[in-house]
Write a protein that holds these residues in place. Structure first.
Motif, PDB file in Angstrom:
ATOM      1  N   UNK A 154       0.839  -1.188   0.000  1.00 62.72           N
ATOM      2  CA  UNK A 154       0.000   0.000   0.000  1.00 62.72           C
ATOM      3  C   UNK A 154       0.880   1.246   0.000  1.00 62.72           C
ATOM      4  N   UNK A 155       0.533   2.226  -0.832  1.00 57.68           N
ATOM      5  CA  UNK A 155       1.325   3.452  -0.949  1.00 57.68           C
ATOM      6  C   UNK A 155       0.882   4.493   0.074  1.00 57.68           C
ATOM      7  N   UNK A 156       1.863   5.146   0.690  1.00 60.01           N
ATOM      8  CA  UNK A 156       1.594   6.257   1.596  1.00 60.01           C
ATOM      9  C   UNK A 156       1.580   7.543   0.783  1.00 60.01           C
ATOM     10  N   UNK A 157       0.470   8.243   0.774  1.00 63.41           N
ATOM     11  CA  UNK A 157       0.366   9.500   0.040  1.00 63.41           C
ATOM     12  C   UNK A 157       0.937  10.650   0.859  1.00 63.41           C
ATOM     13  N   UNK A 158       0.743  10.600   2.165  1.00 62.88           N
ATOM     14  CA  UNK A 158       1.277  11.660   2.999  1.00 62.88           C
ATOM     15  C   UNK A 158       0.932  11.479   4.461  1.00 62.88           C
TER      16      UNK A 158
ATOM     17  N   UNK B  15     -11.639  -3.118   0.142  1.00 63.19           N
ATOM     18  CA  UNK B  15     -11.471  -3.474   1.550  1.00 63.19           C
ATOM     19  C   UNK B  15     -10.338  -4.454   1.803  1.00 63.19           C
ATOM     20  N   UNK B  16     -10.482  -5.229   2.867  1.00 63.92           N
ATOM     21  CA  UNK B  16      -9.434  -6.182   3.241  1.00 63.92           C
ATOM     22  C   UNK B  16      -9.760  -7.591   2.753  1.00 63.92           C
ATOM     23  N   UNK B  17      -8.749  -8.433   2.741  1.00 65.92           N
ATOM     24  CA  UNK B  17      -8.946  -9.829   2.368  1.00 65.92           C
ATOM     25  C   UNK B  17      -9.955 -10.492   3.301  1.00 65.92           C
TER      26      UNK B  17
ATOM     27  N   UNK C  11      -4.887  -5.684   1.798  1.00 65.97           N
ATOM     28  CA  UNK C  11      -5.984  -4.892   1.236  1.00 65.97           C
ATOM     29  C   UNK C  11      -6.106  -5.119  -0.265  1.00 65.97           C
ATOM     30  N   UNK C  12      -7.282  -4.817  -0.807  1.00 66.70           N
ATOM     31  CA  UNK C  12      -7.578  -5.071  -2.220  1.00 66.70           C
ATOM     32  C   UNK C  12      -8.021  -3.795  -2.910  1.00 66.70           C
ATOM     33  N   UNK C  13      -7.427  -3.510  -4.062  1.00 63.93           N
ATOM     34  CA  UNK C  13      -7.838  -2.314  -4.810  1.00 63.93           C
ATOM     35  C   UNK C  13      -9.056  -2.628  -5.668  1.00 63.93           C
ATOM     36  N   UNK C  14      -9.418  -1.711  -6.550  1.00 66.13           N
ATOM     37  CA  UNK C  14     -10.643  -1.891  -7.334  1.00 66.13           C
ATOM     38  C   UNK C  14     -10.575  -3.093  -8.269  1.00 66.13           C
TER      39      UNK C  14
END
Length: 409
Positions: free
Chosen positions: A158-162, A180-182, A232-235
């Motif tokens: 997961x990427x940290x944006x800020x 959401x999560x697995x 976590x799962x993206x779209x």
């Protein structure tokens, strides 16, 4: 810190007493000596008073909470001055994105705090994790998360944006994970249930993320809190490992095999050897990942106190069933008719290897990844063969279970 040094009374008396007798003054000069000593004593007294004031003023403060520490630091500037300044996000922007942390946008709760869905002014969808006063995970975890995620980038992390460290706030802003999560897709939720092929792909993606962490420079990174809620799962249902607040750097010296540290993690996923010895290794993540593999297969929690004692711990129960050749009996009923026996057998072997009591007997994440990809290939080959066989004979090689063979849980 001030670099001034002060002599204590004993040191000063030792200096006076160490004068060479050959340098002592004559009788005629003793009056002057006495006057000098009196004057010197006054000076020394002033020094002692100054030292006492210094100690009282700069003595170590009492232990404070994470948010008190954050308040103290932000009074003089950023709480994380050495971190990537380009990641700092103003608090006003986060308030805008989350509509002042509107309860309607709440999407999760954890040890660190609440997580809110939001949209930045530029249209970027985000998840904002707001630290709460008195949380079990505090300032050090906040720092660790920023340190780790500002240095690494990977498709399956997961990427940290800020982040924001203003007005006693500790806020982490991530890319928004639409699905959401697995765990959300396995049990106890309204999310759609995932088919076997998709579950395998998610496990492979998470393994790729962990392998990347472990193989990094300077000993790599040990996640220390692998569980289904931290995948976590993206779209597009691409898996990404999240939550690096408990992460530790691996051994810097190649001659070392572990990092000695207090036990942290989540009950039910903890490596038993790490729990007993406080020796953390990359294989500790492998054990936790093995528990996740069983969750994916069985669709039940790592710990379920409502079940009989022998079944309550997923790792213990699952290993017993696999070793007794009864893996088919613990498969999620939803998956009946979807799994090729060879793929299932290989998958079970991977989980069993990960869950060995001693870390030396567990595979590396690289080996786990390879085995999972092989299990996926077996499943894909079986599906293609099944389609061909069905068109010719109407048969099927996919695993089927009768109602009597459903999981005993």
């Amino acid at each position: 810190m001030y670099q001034q040094a002060y002599l204590n009374g004993l040191e000063i008396m030792e200096m006076i007493g160490s004068w060479d007798t050959d340098l002592m003054p004559s009788e005629g000069d003793q009056v002057g000596l006495i006057i000098g000593l009196v004057s010197g004593s006054i000076v020394l007294l002033r020094i002692f008073v100054s030292a006492a004031i210094f100690v009282c003023k700069y003595r170590k403060p009492k232990r404070t909470s994470s948010h008190s520490k954050l308040t103290e630091l932000t009074t003089h500037g950023s709480a994380v001055p050495n971190f990537h300044l380009g990641l700092k996000i103003p608090l006003a922007e986060i308030h805008f994105a989350t509509n002042n942390f509107d309860g309607k946008l709440l999407i999760g709760k954890g040890g660190f705090g609440n997580v809110y869905r939001g949209t930045l002014r530029d249209g970027t969808k985000v998840a904002a994790k707001q630290g709460k006063p008195g949380s079990g995970q505090g300032f050090s975890e906040f720092q660790t998360e920023i340190t780790v995620l500002s240095q690494i980038r990977h498709r399956h992390l997961v990427s940290l944006i800020g982040y924001c460290a203003e007005q006693s706030e500790m806020i982490l802003v991530y890319e928004f994970m639409e699905k959401g999560s697995l765990r959300d897709h396995l049990y106890n939720s309204d999310f759609p249930t995932l088919p076997w092929k998709q579950r395998l792909e998610i496990c492979i993606g998470a393994a790729q993320g962990l392998d990347y962490l472990h193989r990094g420079a300077a000993g790599g990174i040990i996640h220390r809190d692998i569980k289904s809620t931290n995948v976590l799962l993206d779209e597009n249902y691409v898996a990404k490992v999240a939550d690096f607040g408990l992460s530790k750097s691996g051994p810097l010296d190649r001659s070392q095999t572990h990092v000695s540290t207090a036990v942290k993690g989540t009950f039910g996923y903890l490596d038993p050897e790490y729990f007993k010895t406080q020796k953390l290794t990359k294989k500790s993540d492998v054990y936790s990942f093995g528990v996740v593999l069983l969750e994916v297969l069985c669709a039940r929690p790592a710990i379920d106190p409502s079940l009989p004692r022998d079944w309550a711990n997923l790792a213990e129960w699952g290993i017993t069933c696999i070793q007794n050749g009864a893996i088919e009996q613990i498969v999620d009923p939803f998956l009946v008719g979807q799994i090729n026996p060879n793929s299932l057998r290989k998958y079970g072997e991977v989980a069993e290897k990960c869950l060995q009591e001693e870390d030396e007997e567990r595979p590396s994440m690289g080996d786990v990844l390879w085995d999972l990809e092989y299990a996926f290939q077996l499943q894909q080959t079986a599906v293609k063969r099944e389609m061909y066989d069905y068109s010719v004979t109407g048969g099927s090689s996919i695993l089927t279970l009768s109602n009597e063979e459903a999981p005993i849980i």
